[in-house]
Every structure is written in C-alpha cells, then in structure tokens.
Motif scaffolding. Sequence first.
Motif, PDB file in Angstrom:
ATOM      1  N   LEU A 106      -4.773   4.067   4.953  1.00 57.64           N
ATOM      2  CA  LEU A 106      -5.886   3.126   4.813  1.00 57.64           C
ATOM      3  C   LEU A 106      -6.091   2.504   6.192  1.00 57.64           C
ATOM      4  O   LEU A 106      -5.290   1.690   6.631  1.00 57.64           O
ATOM      5  CB  LEU A 106      -5.560   2.061   3.764  1.00 57.64           C
TER       6      LEU A 106
ATOM      7  N   HIS B 171     -10.400  -4.364  -0.333  1.00 58.29           N
ATOM      8  CA  HIS B 171      -8.970  -4.100  -0.200  1.00 58.29           C
ATOM      9  C   HIS B 171      -8.357  -3.709  -1.535  1.00 58.29           C
ATOM     10  O   HIS B 171      -7.614  -2.712  -1.636  1.00 58.29           O
ATOM     11  CB  HIS B 171      -8.253  -5.334   0.363  1.00 58.29           C
TER      12      HIS B 171
ATOM     13  N   GLU C 264      -6.714  -0.099  -2.291  1.00 60.69           N
ATOM     14  CA  GLU C 264      -5.279  -0.076  -2.566  1.00 60.69           C
ATOM     15  C   GLU C 264      -5.004   0.524  -3.947  1.00 60.69           C
ATOM     16  O   GLU C 264      -4.020   1.250  -4.136  1.00 60.69           O
ATOM     17  CB  GLU C 264      -4.698  -1.481  -2.472  1.00 60.69           C
TER      18      GLU C 264
ATOM     19  N   ASP D 217      -2.399  -4.007   6.794  1.00 59.15           N
ATOM     20  CA  ASP D 217      -1.341  -3.013   6.927  1.00 59.15           C
ATOM     21  C   ASP D 217      -0.075  -3.445   6.194  1.00 59.15           C
ATOM     22  O   ASP D 217       0.579  -2.636   5.526  1.00 59.15           O
ATOM     23  CB  ASP D 217      -1.070  -2.766   8.408  1.00 59.15           C
TER      24      ASP D 217
ATOM     25  N   VAL E 144      -0.700  -3.076   2.383  1.00 61.26           N
ATOM     26  CA  VAL E 144      -0.584  -1.689   1.941  1.00 61.26           C
ATOM     27  C   VAL E 144       0.879  -1.274   1.860  1.00 61.26           C
ATOM     28  O   VAL E 144       1.318  -0.658   0.875  1.00 61.26           O
ATOM     29  CB  VAL E 144      -1.363  -0.755   2.882  1.00 61.26           C
TER      30      VAL E 144
ATOM     31  N   ARG F 161       2.731  -2.617  -1.165  1.00 57.96           N
ATOM     32  CA  ARG F 161       2.413  -1.895  -2.389  1.00 57.96           C
ATOM     33  C   ARG F 161       3.106  -0.540  -2.434  1.00 57.96           C
ATOM     34  O   ARG F 161       3.656  -0.139  -3.468  1.00 57.96           O
ATOM     35  CB  ARG F 161       0.897  -1.728  -2.502  1.00 57.96           C
TER      36      ARG F 161
END
Length: 506
Positions: A21, A93, A97, A130, A133, A136
């Motif tokens: 991403l 986002h 995500e 960043d 991400v 997650r």
Amino acid sequence: MTARGCAGPSARVVRAAVGGLVHESSTFMVEYLGTAELSAFSCHQGPDLLTEFGGTATVTGGYLAACAAVGAQVRPAFHARAEPGPAISGDAHLALEQRLSGALCEAGDCEVVLLDLHGAGVIAPDRSLDVAVLRRVRQLLPDAVIAVTMDLHANVPDELLDLADVVTGFHEYPHTDAADRARLAGELAVAAARGTIRPVIRQRRLPMLLPPSPTVAGSPARELRDLVREIEERPGVLACAAFHGFPYADTEQAATSVVTVTDGDPGLAQRCCDEAAAWLDGQRERFRPTLLAPVEAVRLALASEEPTVVVGDGSDNPGCGATGDNTHLLRALLEAPVATCFATLWDPETVATAVAAGVGNTLDVRLGGRHGWASGPPVEAVGTVRAVTDGVITQTAMRRGKRADFGPSVRITVGRCEVIVASQRRQVLDPEILLLHGVVPRRYRIVAVKSVNHFRAGFAQVSGHMVVADAPGPTARGIEQIPRSGPTRALWPMAAPHVVSGGQQS
C-alpha cells in the motif's frame, strides 16, 4: 545475485505473500487538493498483480524476481498505489487496508510477507499509514517474516522497525534501483524464514530533513550513497540505507534516518547507523540546493552549448505531491525566443475543451493556475490543438516496464511552445508522454518537465545538461521557506539560519 546467507532454490519451499500500500503524503497539500480518496489508487489483486508487475523495474517486480531466484512460492495478495499527493482520508485507508487484509487471508498461512510501502504515507491529519498497515499485517500473520522495501524519502518511526523483520531502502535518486533493493529484501526474508540468517534492525534518527538531493556525480547525496553501500558490504551486515526523509509531511514521523540490518548482531547494526549518521550531521550544510528562479533557469538553458537542455519544474513536482498546474516555468518558456516543449500540465478542464474543439482548431485557453498560491496565476493565451491521446504510456527508465496513465491528454501549441496537458496528475519520468503526442525532445532547445530529480534518468539520452527551476510553493526545494506550524519546524534546516544557496549544483 543472491543475498549473502540466502539458500538457493533447492531449499525447502517457503510461501511468500506479496502486496503493498504505497503513498507519499504531503500534509501541506491537503489545503489545496483535499485528502486522497480511494479513487486515486490503482489497485491490483491476485493474478492481476502478477500480470501488472512481473518483469518490471518496480518494488513488486523485484519481490517476484526474488521469489523466483530462491524458490519461494508466490501468493499474490493486494497492491495499491496512488501518485504522491495530500494525506489520505481515513475512509480510503480503511477500505484499502480491508482489501489487503482480505487478500492476505485468501493467501493462507505464509511464512513470509513481502510489502511495498513508501515510508512517508500519512492518514490525515498526521498518522503513519505505513505503521498502520504493518500493525494490521502483524495481527494477521504474527509468526511470518515481514520484509519492507521503502523509498529513499521514507520517514521511519521506531515502531515500524519493531513490526518488520527486514527493512531495505533505495540507494539511488532517481530511484532506478527499486527492483534491486526489493529483491535483496525478498531474499533476506526467505533466508530468515528458512533459518539461515537472523535479521536484527537498528536505526539512528537525526533532527533534520534533507531537501530533494539527487545522487548525481559530485553531490553529497552520492557520497552518502557510497558510504551506505560500503557499509552494506561489511561482514555481518545484510542491508543498510540512509533515508533522506520526506520534508513535505509536517508530522512527528518526519526525519532523516539511517537503518541497518545485520545477521544477529545488534551492536554492529547500531555502530553502522551511528557512523553514517555522524557523516550526515557533519555534511548537512552541503545539501542545501542552489535555487534558480524559472526565468534564470531558462536563461541558463539558452546560454548552454548543448543543443537541448532539460529543465525540471522543481517546485511543482507531482512526485512530491504538488498540484502539477503551477504556471511559473511555463510563463518563462513562453518568453523564450526558441522552440520549447513542456510536459505535463494537469488541467482536465482545458483537456476537455481542446478535445471538443478537435485537432487543428485554434481556441482561447486558460492553462493551469487553478489552486491558488500552489499554482500561480493561469496562463491565458491562444493555442492550436495538435494531438489528442489516451495518455497511456509504458515507462522506460525509473519503473521500467510499468504502465502509467496520464488520462486523456492533448498537445496544444502556444506561441513557440508545445504544451502537453493531461487530465491526471503525474510526474514525468521519461520522454514517453512527449513522444506519444508527436513531440521529439531533441528537436527543441528547451524541454521542461514536471519533475524535480527523477527526470534525470529518463532524459539522460536527450541531453547532458539538466537544470532545476524553483518557484514559490508548498513543495519547493527550499524547504525552510515553506510555511509550517507542526513538528518539523524544530528540524534542520527549518531551525537553522537561512542560507540562500549551498554546495549542491542543480
């Protein structure tokens, strides 16, 4: 080349999820462009990811090459990228995500995750995209080896390094080594999953941000590149990168840093970071650019012995998040007594008007200048439509082999200048968008492009003389001149006495 310590294809098969991403986010540009929404992102998932990136000189292309080289089984997940721009919205986002999370779940249990992240992504107003991400991904795959390849302009918070197992960054600016650096990261990650190396990461952050600093011959950025390359070749060192930082994100994450990965030796990693950081601290004044007003840049080009000179529009580079419709350099070109060309001006309204008029017709145009101070005043003139295209090209230098879409685009002749106007905001990396419209750069005395440094790679065969023009704006190279109210005010050069020019030549 296989990374040191990495087993070859005969070792046990490792399943590697590949995705990313990617966004370079300017907090300054939210005022002018709003937030980046989901529609700004180009998304690829599963087999489509392989088709889009296989064989390309991109981070994801490098990951795929690494997996092929070391016998890892690729599980294509999800990849999204938007042109650098304003910080992204919370809704965008979350949507992106969720798609990445779903694709990783579909990929199944993977021992390795290979992520393409820019490193300067911001979720409006100031959260690190960043880090979000990585949090997650780590939740979904707590035991996987996670490798990240980031842009040279990454802002690297400590938490990012806690979440990732392998981190590499570009050495070159222009970023012609993206695929090579990703291949290194991929090979190291697979080796770690196989147990042949034990990556340890350390960082040294500095209270500074570097202005755009190309790694051209004779520059301090080239010397810094050579230093981290030499460090990377030392016994026990797996990777080393100096991240210049992204000076157009006014957030807590923003800073210059050095990151080193070693094979199980945290002390060595920290010493390497400290060595490069000490060099940077001692040489920082050399990184101040010499600034040239657009009129001065054109005058310098006219005085050159080279038959063609390429001028980068350094203050309005879409690759830094700029609007791409600043008119200061275009105005200077229109005053030049020679044949010139300019690519590209972001102006969907003018594109629509020109398409409606048709090729060969003359019309009144109002070019650019649609975002206030970030754009300058519009250029009102009479122009003739010379070409209409779909704006789709294949890049030939940086990101070689990857398609780029400028959207419906037109070529309009205004005086002695051929202006390529696009309906999508894109940085010009190579001559392809000019050639698509029938403009051969070598036939023009001055070729001007919306780019600050990346154009140097793509236009190297066009001219040996390249300069950068500087005008006021929220993504100017004189980063200490940009009004800012957040944490980066305390960093060099914002917190240092202003020096108009320094040792780096354009």
